[in-house]
Each structure stands twice: as C-alpha cells, then as structure tokens.
Write an enzyme that holds these catalytic residues in place. Structure first.
Site, mmCIF file in Angstrom:
data_model
loop_
_atom_site.group_PDB
_atom_site.id
_atom_site.type_symbol
_atom_site.label_atom_id
_atom_site.label_comp_id
_atom_site.label_asym_id
_atom_site.label_seq_id
_atom_site.Cartn_x
_atom_site.Cartn_y
_atom_site.Cartn_z
ATOM 1 C CB CYS A 1 -0.990 -0.038 1.163
ATOM 2 S SG CYS A 1 -2.328 1.161 0.974
ATOM 3 C CG HIS B 1 -4.031 -3.539 2.216
ATOM 4 N ND1 HIS B 1 -3.114 -3.204 3.179
ATOM 5 C CD2 HIS B 1 -4.574 -2.379 1.797
ATOM 6 C CE1 HIS B 1 -3.107 -1.889 3.353
ATOM 7 N NE2 HIS B 1 -3.990 -1.365 2.519
ATOM 8 C CD GLU C 1 -2.123 -6.374 4.406
ATOM 9 O OE1 GLU C 1 -1.665 -6.635 3.282
ATOM 10 O OE2 GLU C 1 -2.296 -5.207 4.820
#
Lengths: 219, 255
Positions: A80, A185, A187
């Site tokens: 990001c 993202h 994750e």
C-alpha cells in the site's frame, strides 16, 4: 522462514503478521537498519501518510537500508503506502522526496467516483511472456487515495506491472525478481492474497538457499 | 471498477456474539472466531466487530476477541465500540483491526476524527453514525446515541458531511428506525448521505433479504452490513451474492 516486518509507526501490523503466519512464516518486528540491510526477507507495510512515512524512514536510517537491499534484488515486499514510498514523490506531501527506487510519482487517483478507493477490485498482471509466471491476477482489496500511474516507465525499468481500473487505470503492483510492491493489501485479500504472499515467500526461500550455497548468507 | 461489499457484523459482548443468535444443537454460533471463519468461507468481503460491552473488563475481552479473529481472518476487519482516543484506535489496530469505527466520542469531540486520520490515515477512520427520523419532521434525520435513549437533535446528514471533511474515510450508517426490524434499510437516509459525502457509505440496519441489499446499493450505498440474517442462517453470503449478481451488481464472486 523468518520475515522482518518494518516498524515505522502504527500500521495494521497485526494483519500482516497473521497473514504471514498463515502461510508458514514467522514474523519479527524490527526498526534496526542493519537488520533490514542483511535480512533474508523484509516487509514494508503501509503507514498513515506519505510525509509521515518518509519522515520515519529517513530518521531511522531504514530508508537507506531499504534502497540498498532493493537495488541488489534482496527479497522485499512493500504494501500500500509502502509501494508509494518506493516512488520519487507524492502529491500527498509536496516537496517530500520518496525512496526513488521506482521511477514514478504518486498522484490522487484521477476520476475515481469515490475516494478513498475502498474495497475489492480486479488486479491484472501483464505477464509479458517471461519464463517466471507473474503473481496471481484476480480480485484484491484496496484502501488508498493516492497511486502510481507510470506503468510504461516502470516496465522500461524492468518491473512487471499489474494494473487496476477505478475511474482511471493505475499501478496495482510491480514485481522485479524477489522485490514485490502492492498497492492492494495481500494480507487482506483472502485466498488470492495468501497465494501472492506464499509465492513471494517461496522466492525468498529459494534466493536464500542459492545465496547460502555460494557462501554468502543473507541471514 | 471497485466491487460492492457484503459485510457480516458481529456484535460482541464478553467474547460472545450476542445479537440475533440462536443456539441450536451442537453448533455454537455465538463464538466470534467460528462465525468469522464461516463468513469468510462464504465469501464475505469484510467483517465488522462491534463491541457492545459496557465495562472495562468487557473492553479487554473485546480486544482479545479481535486478536483471536485476526489470527484466522484473511479479509478486512472493522472494529468499533468504546473508541474515545487515538490511543484506543491504535490499540485496536495493534490487536488486528484494519479500520476503527468511532461513534459517540466524535460527537463530543469531532477533532478526534482528524486526530485518528492524522495518525492512522483516512483509510482506518470510520464514522459510525446512528441516525433516526426526527419525531417533529420525519423527512429529516437526527443523530441518535446511547442505544436510542438520546435524540441529539443534530442533523445526521450535516454531521456526516462534517465528519468526512474532518477525516472519516467511510461512513457506517445505521438506521435507528430500521435496526432489528427486518423491514429493509432506510433508503432515504442512504440517498441523503450519498448526496452529501464523497466517501464510501456502508448501509446498516433492517436487512432481511437480498432485495433489501439491492435497493440499498441502488440508493447509493457502497457496502451493505447485516447481522441477524447471517447468524440465524437465513442466508449465506454466497446466497445473497448470487441474487445480487443476477440483479446486475458488481461483486467479488470468488471467495
């Protein structure tokens, strides 16, 4: 494999840690430039804003360590804002210099119906027929207002580029060898994100193994 | 183009899901970790945890719940309830939240939104807005607090506009009139908010089926939140997505 996660302020460090643990890595937080310089795998997560992020990297000496390892192709993942910090500058903080590893500047995402660009959007890697397949394309989670757009310049500099469109087309991610930088993202991107992280991790392990066999341990 | 989102919400007290939960057989649907895993597997785009504890002990239990959910959850997590300071917000991020929802504390001190934005970023800053139709003029909306006990008189649309200017990167808009009724989201509230702010809007309160969600998305919501219909097992997220995709909405369709 151990992944060093840069502590540069308050970020969603817990989410990144949990995601790496789910794909079999152990995660250690660090703000030590000498660790970042030599570590086998390093992650630069997103922090609040471009100005604050660069300030933290400059003051700690972590910025120079990151530039060094990315220039020699050591396994590094930026997420990001982390991607934007690798660029030269950002409209978000006029006058502040980025790390300059990527020949591109961040601008406010043009023509987006709504900002921040929050949510799932389609990421398409331009694989370009290289022998190494690109990371997986598909739907990934974004939460940002600024972005890089100079895909052509990045490709000229040897980066494989992924693109996403929201009002206009922007750089969703770039990869060169074991260096991966994602505007989205991974994750938080469910199964696609987990595959993206696992793939980067495998490359880091492979690179560590080949470095060890030549007697140079990155650990 | 960015997809519309479906967000299951867990109202959590003392480590248990408390809203609209029915305990049946051996399936303990009140465990937040089990619920979170199930909803992600069904294709949820995001998860919301609202801590409805009223005590300090409850608050620390809620943080433990966030840690436990984060360990298994691979999609974004918004957490709200009891956030009064930047430190509260930072603690929730450290526990595993990706976004923090602020409600009453921002009404008392609107600068809190600017402070959280400055330190954590707009992408972490969510305004939780509980809005009800005014008793003296039901075409207008006012901010409701303290579980409906206090009608503030503050114009809800104006407050949302101000909050977005201050730093809220998203508005989680709950209709006090519709919450728990199953009568559908308050579409006029959503349309009024859509006209007022440029940040994403999450519709909340009143959903009992996909048509309600479809109407909210048409009215201008970027995401739809629901709790009871998921906890009761009326629909899975995948069920709702099938209907909404058939209605022409753009959604993430591969869990």
């Amino acid at each position: 494999m151990k992944v060093y996660l840069l502590k540069t302020g308050v970020a969603n460090v817990a989410s990144v840690t949990a995601a790496f643990e789910r794909v079999g890595a152990t995660v250690q937080l660090t703000d030590d430039p000498s660790v970042v310089q030599g570590a086998g795998a390093v992650v630069l997560p997103g922090v609040g804003s471009f100005g604050a992020g660069m300030d933290a990297l400059d003051r700690s000496g972590l910025g120079a360590a990151l530039i060094g390892r990315i220039e020699r192709g050591a396994p590094t993942l930026a997420i990001c804002l982390g991607l934007q910090l690798l660029g030269r500058a950002s409209e978000e903080a006029p006058g502040v210099q980025g790390l300059g590893v990527l020949p591109a500047d961040s601008i406010r995402l043009p023509r987006a119906p709504r900002l921040p660009h929050f949510g799932w959007n389609t990421v398409t890697w331009q694989s370009g027929g290289t022998q190494d397949a690109a990371p997986p394309s598909g739907e990934a989670y974004f939460a940002h207002t600024y972005c890089l757009r100079d895909a052509g310049t990045l490709e000229d500099a040897g980066w494989t580029v992924a693109k996403t469109t929201e009002g206009s087309t922007f750089v969703a991610a770039v990869e060169r060898g074991s260096v991966l930088a994602c505007q989205f993202h991974p994750e938080l991107s469910g199964a696609l994100g987990a595959r993206t992280l696992a793939r980067w991790l495998q490359r880091a392990v492979a690179q560590g193994a080949s470095a060890s066999s030549t007697g140079v341990s990155p650990w | 183009m960015v997809k519309r989102r479906i967000i299951p919400c867990l109202d959590v007290r003392d480590g248990r899901v408390v809203k609209g939960v029915r305990f049946q057989g051996l399936v303990d649907s009140g465990d937040p970790v089990e619920r979170a895993a199930a909803y992600e597997a069904q294709g949820a785009d995001e998860l919301c945890i609202l801590d409805v504890s009223a005590t300090p002990e409850g608050r620390s239990n809620a943080a433990a719940t966030v840690v436990a959910v984060r360990a298994i959850l691979g999609i974004p997590l918004t957490v709200g309830g009891g956030v009064r300071t930047v430190q509260d917000a930072a603690r929730l991020l450290e526990a595993g939240a990706d976004k923090v929802a602020v409600n009453t504390a921002a009404l008392a001190r609107p600068e809190l939104l600017a402070e959280i934005r400055a330190s954590l970023g707009a992408q972490c800053t969510v305004l939780a807005l509980d809005a009800g139709r005014r008793l003296d003029g039901p075409s207008r909306f006012e901010v409701i607090t303290h579980s409906g006990k206090v009608r503030t008189g503050l114009d809800a649309i104006e407050w949302a506009r101000r909050a977005a200017e201050l730093g809220a990167g998203e508005i989680l808009a709950t209709s006090w009139d519709r919450d728990g009724t199953g009568d559908g989201y308050d579409l006029e509230l959503l349309a009024a908010l859509r006209a007022a702010v440029g940040v994403p809007i999450v519709a909340s309160g009143g959903a009992s089926h996909a048509e309600h969600m479809s109407a909210a998305l048409h009215a201008g919501a970027d995401a739809v939140l629901a709790a009871s219909i998921f906890h009761r097992g009326d629909f899975t997220v995948a069920d709702l997505k099938r209907t909404l995709l058939a209605d022409g909405h753009s959604l993430r369709n591969n869990p």
